[in-house]
Design an enzyme around this catalytic site. Structure first.
Site, PDB file in Angstrom:
ATOM      1  N   ASP A 136      -1.460   9.106 -10.399  1.00 44.09           N
ATOM      2  CA  ASP A 136      -1.482   8.022 -11.389  1.00 44.09           C
ATOM      3  C   ASP A 136      -0.064   7.608 -11.785  1.00 44.09           C
ATOM      4  O   ASP A 136       0.231   6.430 -11.962  1.00 44.09           O
ATOM      5  CB  ASP A 136      -2.254   8.466 -12.639  1.00 44.09           C
ATOM      6  CG  ASP A 136      -3.767   8.472 -12.392  1.00 44.09           C
ATOM      7  OD1 ASP A 136      -4.191   7.979 -11.321  1.00 44.09           O
ATOM      8  OD2 ASP A 136      -4.504   8.975 -13.264  1.00 44.09           O
ATOM      9  N   GLU A 195      -4.689   2.437  -4.158  1.00 41.59           N
ATOM     10  CA  GLU A 195      -3.229   2.409  -4.144  1.00 41.59           C
ATOM     11  C   GLU A 195      -2.708   1.118  -3.521  1.00 41.59           C
ATOM     12  O   GLU A 195      -1.597   1.059  -3.025  1.00 41.59           O
ATOM     13  CB  GLU A 195      -2.677   3.632  -3.388  1.00 41.59           C
ATOM     14  CG  GLU A 195      -2.974   3.661  -1.891  1.00 41.59           C
ATOM     15  CD  GLU A 195      -4.327   4.285  -1.530  1.00 41.59           C
ATOM     16  OE1 GLU A 195      -5.236   4.255  -2.381  1.00 41.59           O
ATOM     17  OE2 GLU A 195      -4.450   4.781  -0.398  1.00 41.59           O
ATOM     18  N   ASP A 251       0.850  -1.180   0.000  1.00 44.13           N
ATOM     19  CA  ASP A 251       0.000   0.000   0.000  1.00 44.13           C
ATOM     20  C   ASP A 251       0.893   1.239   0.000  1.00 44.13           C
ATOM     21  O   ASP A 251       1.778   1.372   0.858  1.00 44.13           O
ATOM     22  CB  ASP A 251      -0.911  -0.012   1.239  1.00 44.13           C
ATOM     23  CG  ASP A 251      -2.001   1.041   1.144  1.00 44.13           C
ATOM     24  OD1 ASP A 251      -3.126   0.675   0.732  1.00 44.13           O
ATOM     25  OD2 ASP A 251      -1.729   2.211   1.461  1.00 44.13           O
ATOM     26  N   HIS A 265      -4.190  14.469  -9.245  1.00 46.24           N
ATOM     27  CA  HIS A 265      -4.384  13.057  -9.561  1.00 46.24           C
ATOM     28  C   HIS A 265      -3.467  12.522 -10.658  1.00 46.24           C
ATOM     29  O   HIS A 265      -3.034  11.367 -10.589  1.00 46.24           O
ATOM     30  CB  HIS A 265      -5.853  12.796  -9.895  1.00 46.24           C
ATOM     31  CG  HIS A 265      -6.719  12.824  -8.671  1.00 46.24           C
ATOM     32  ND1 HIS A 265      -6.922  11.709  -7.899  1.00 46.24           N
ATOM     33  CD2 HIS A 265      -7.393  13.838  -8.070  1.00 46.24           C
ATOM     34  CE1 HIS A 265      -7.694  12.050  -6.868  1.00 46.24           C
ATOM     35  NE2 HIS A 265      -7.990  13.327  -6.954  1.00 46.24           N
ATOM     36  N   ASN A 294      -1.896  12.868  -3.771  1.00 45.48           N
ATOM     37  CA  ASN A 294      -2.905  13.273  -4.746  1.00 45.48           C
ATOM     38  C   ASN A 294      -3.362  14.703  -4.500  1.00 45.48           C
ATOM     39  O   ASN A 294      -3.502  15.501  -5.438  1.00 45.48           O
ATOM     40  CB  ASN A 294      -4.123  12.346  -4.629  1.00 45.48           C
ATOM     41  CG  ASN A 294      -4.094  11.228  -5.669  1.00 45.48           C
ATOM     42  OD1 ASN A 294      -3.459  11.373  -6.712  1.00 45.48           O
ATOM     43  ND2 ASN A 294      -4.752  10.130  -5.378  1.00 45.48           N
TER      44      ASN A 294
END
Lengths: 351, 110
Positions: A231, A257, A214, A227, A222
């Site tokens: 990504d 994530e 994680d 974002h 973010n």
């Protein structure tokens, strides 16, 4: 150990262009593994198996399809054909109907009765021209029907078309199991595969490990950089999996994530080393969009050296608990649990 | 045994001018006298299953290699041998077909 950049997705899958976008990771070589995979794919000629009792037809097809980039092989009876299908796993079969012994209809029936060959495309070649024969062949599952004598051009385009269609179907089936952003296997694939791996390790008393990764403080990343930057981090982590994991490891995007890595035939001690390599690599990446801010991950790992009886869901939950422990322990670390450790009694099924 | 066939009776392949087929046709034609002999031998020894198989192969091969007439006669022979084995066809007509087909086999040229 699979060499990094061997063109795997850590999933045994070589899908050209499966990793979207440009992660632009400094400290990692630019990813050329996908290009290698693509080149490798186009180098492999599809195998076409011809089942026909006549040697003349075999020679004829060989000459007629010489320039088609096909790997042509032959079987001279229905029985030999079925055998060859098992041995050679062709991409497509050209099947004569009118053969002594087991005829083409029977071969087709058997191919379609077998789960392993039910999707294998079969083009029927036949001198039988009755419309009933065509209907029967299509009803039995043939993808196409070519009448003998072959029209050269027609034969070529029909073979080409069947191969193209087969390729598209395979791609669709694969895409449905891939994560669009990272190119890793998706959650649906993980759920199915994890169940299979747990069942298999218990049936054969083999080792198996599962790790949850994680990304730490992903929400804040973010929020701070947007974002698209988030990504890029997910894509970057996927690329590290491809590079650092072994060929047999199965890397999946579990959601958000979070990533799940299935490590078949791997004892927890070995799995820890593999996961540590990923953690260490990620920690040292300099990100183009935010060089001032690194990314780390927390890892929960549960494994067995064999001979344990834990069901797939309980194993999953135990792994999640280890991930929680790693987060609680300060993040950027791994927490490990070994089922049935040395000298300990077997864990019973949960519940 | 008949002598060398009259060249005016030579059977040419519809693919004679197809360069992709040249080599293949040569091999095919070289083997044809052997096939003619095999047909006659099967008929003489009354091994009907073998005769039917030979006719079946020539039917497919003839068409594939551009000898339509050969394919038609072979198909007819295959049908007659099958009928003969089911007692539905006289022996004489099968023998006549074998002769006709063997003759065609000896006349093919690449």
């Amino acid at each position: 150990m699979a060499a990094p950049g061997a063109g795997t997705l850590g999933s045994g899958l070589s899908e050209p262009g499966a990793v979207a976008g440009d992660a632009s990771l400094n400290g990692l070589e630019q990813d050329d593994s996908m290009t290698i995979a693509a080149a490798h794919l186009s180098d492999t000629k599809p195998r076409v198996l011809v089942i026909d009792d006549s040697k003349d037809v075999h020679r004829l097809l060989k000459a007629r399809l010489r320039n088609e980039q096909l790997d042509l092989s032959h079987a001279e009876s229905g029985a030999a054909g079925l055998e060859a299908v098992q041995q050679e796993a062709p991409a497509i079969v050209l099947l004569d109907l009118d053969m002594p012994g087991m005829d083409g209809f029977e071969v087709l029936r058997r191919l379609k009765d077998d789960a392993a060959t039910i999707h294998l495309p079969v083009i029927v070649l036949s001198g039988l021209h009755s419309s009933q024969d065509k209907v029967t062949a299509f009803d039995l599952g043939a993808v196409d029907y070519i009448t003998k004598p072959f029209d050269l051009t027609e034969l070529r385009v029909r073979v080409r078309s069947a191969l193209r269609m087969h390729g598209l179907l395979q791609m669709l089936a694969q895409r449905a199991q891939l994560d669009g952003l990272t190119g890793l296997w998706n959650r649906a694939y993980f759920d199915q595969r994890w169940g299979e791996e747990v069942a298999s390790c218990q049936r054969h008393d083999r080792p198996l490990s599962l790790a949850f990764f994680d990304a730490d403080h992903f929400k804040s990343l973010n929020d701070t950089y947007g974002h698209p930057a988030g990504d890029q981090v997910l894509i970057g982590i996927a690329q590290i999996f491809q590079r650092v994991l072994r060929q047999t490891d199965i890397a999946c995007r579990y959601g958000g994530e979070e990533f799940a890595i299935i490590m078949p035939e791997t004892e927890p001690d070995e799995a820890v080393k593999v996961c540590e390599r990923v953690r260490d690599t990620l920690e040292n990446v300099c990100w183009e969009r935010h060089p001032e801010r690194g990314v780390t991950c927390s890892i929960g790992l549960c494994g067995s050296n064999g001979s344990v009886s834990v069901d797939a869901a309980a194993w999953l939950q135990a792994t999640d608990e280890q991930l929680y422990k790693a987060k609680q322990g300060g993040r950027n670390r791994i927490a490990v649990h070994q089922f049935g450790g040395p000298g300990k009694p077997k864990l019973k099924k949960a519940g | 045994m008949p002598g060398k066939p009259d060249s005016s009776r030579t059977l040419r392949s519809a693919y004679a001018d197809d360069p992709e087929m040249t080599e293949l046709l040569e091999v095919f034609c070289e083997e044809m006298p052997l096939r003619a002999a095999a047909l006659e031998s099967a008929a003489r020894e009354r091994t009907w299953e073998e005769l039917q198989r030979l006719a079946h192969q020539l039917k497919g091969a003839g068409a594939g290699y551009g000898f339509d007439q050969l394919s038609e006669v072979a198909g007819e022979l295959e049908r007659r041998v099958k009928a003969l084995r089911d007692d539905e066809c006289p022996l004489e007509s099968v023998c006549a077909d074998v002769e006709a087909l063997a003759d065609l086999c000896r006349r093919v040229r690449a």
